[in-house]
Design a protein around this motif. Structure first.
Motif: not given
Length: 361
Positions: A287-292, A298-306, A327-339
């Motif tokens: 998914t891609v969600a607009p931010l301010a 915010l591009a989110t890639f579920p279940q691949v942030g390992l 900024q560096p992406w955050t990840y636990t299980t999902n990966a959140d990539v800030d573009v």
């Protein structure tokens, strides 16, 4: 696995024919050797190990204690050293800045030093002045033919010619200049018939002149092939001829190797279908969600942030706008990539982009 058996058999045939000298560590077709890294501090004056949570490479099989490192050479100029996988000028690199200030980066060159592969990067702030910025970087080189189902291809355009090319179907890639700074890249056989699928990344290469950046203007499926219009710009936002590298991956991570990595995803905004794919959950789940402010996403890639992970971004669309990571992406299980995307002055502005993410697992 059937795919692994095919790759092993193909490599054995090539080695028997004497077409590929055995490297250290041993190669496996597509990708033969690869590495990715994140340069968090581009100002280190001596060779310094890069962030270990965001780097990995094919050397880890034979040299698990080795890590990629880097060194600043000059303002904005930084070299990344991938250990034990040197292959000269073969393969392709990609680089994506990581900041909120509109910097952009190009590759100066890549080369072998001893057993290592070094990627030389130059970055600029808006207006073209050389300036330090964090960035992500990868390098990969491939050989061999793959069965249908996954694909990987790349091309290097240099001094008006195709300097090197790889296509996992065995077909021949082509590049046709269309005008100043405008190119048409054709990758036969790598896509899905009549359906746009996979992901494209493009990086400017400029060893001898001023700032350059390249983007995907548009791309499309032509039969089972993919064609990509690449537009390149100077610091003033004007079209300019430049060298560049382009790579394509479908149902594989951006580095080209598979199993591992087996956790990866990619997407293209305003494209959809199998250009939005996730190796764990399938088509359409990223998914891609607009931010301010407007122009940040915010591009989110579920279940691949390992484990150790990596991201690359390139702009897609008209004009000299460009996109990269905030900024560096955050990840636990999902990966959140800030573009974030910019116009030529460095002002944040909405724009489309292509993003790709991979774990080392």
């Amino acid at each position: 696995m059937r795919l692994r058996s095919f790759v092993t058999a193909t490599l054995a045939a090539v080695l028997a024919a004497g077409a590929l000298a055995p490297p250290t560590p041993a190669a496996a077709a597509t990708a033969d050797r690869w590495g990715f890294a994140y340069v968090k501090d581009p100002t280190v004056p001596v060779w310094t190990v890069l962030e270990t949570s965001r780097q990995w490479g094919s050397w880890k099989t034979a040299f698990p204690a080795a890590w990629a490192d880097g060194i600043k050479l000059a303002p904005g100029r930084f070299q990344v050293r991938f250990p034990q996988i040197g292959a000269g000028s073969r393969g392709v690199p990609h680089v994506t800045p990581v900041n909120r200030t509109g910097h952009y980066c190009e590759v100066v060159r890549w080369f072998q030093s001893g057993a290592d592969e070094i990627v030389d990067v130059q970055c600029h702030k808006p207006g073209g002045t050389r300036d330090d910025t964090p960035f992500t970087v990868l390098w990969t080189t491939s050989s061999g033919v793959l069965p249908a189902g996954t694909s990987h291809a790349y091309v290097q355009w240099s001094s008006g010619l195709v300097a090197q090319s790889y296509n996992s179907t065995g077909a021949v890639n082509t590049v046709g200049p269309l005008g100043v700074g405008q190119y048409l890249v054709r990758l036969p056989g790598v896509g899905l018939a009549g359906v746009l699928a996979g992901n494209v990344q493009v990086t400017a290469v400029q060893p001898n002149a001023g700032p350059r950046r390249c983007k995907v203007y548009t791309w499309s499926a032509v039969g089972s092939g993919v064609q990509v219009y690449v537009f390149c710009y100077d610091q003033a936002g004007a079209f300019i001829n430049t060298d560049f590298v382009l790579s394509y991956h479908r149902r594989r991570p951006v580095v080209g190797s598979l199993g591992p990595p087996s956790h990866f995803g990619y997407l293209g905004t305003a494209v959809g279908g199998p250009t939005n794919d996730n190796s764990v959950l399938g088509v359409g789940v990223n998914t891609v969600a607009p931010l301010a402010p407007a122009g940040r996403y915010l591009a989110t890639f579920p279940q691949v942030g390992l484990k150790e992970t990596h991201a690359q971004v390139v702009a897609q669309g008209t004009g000299s706008n460009y996109c990269h990571l905030t900024q560096p992406w955050t990840y636990t299980t999902n990966a959140d990539v800030d573009v974030i995307c910019f116009d030529n002055t460095g002002a944040v502005t909405p724009h489309r982009f292509l993003a790709t993410f991979t774990s080392r697992l």
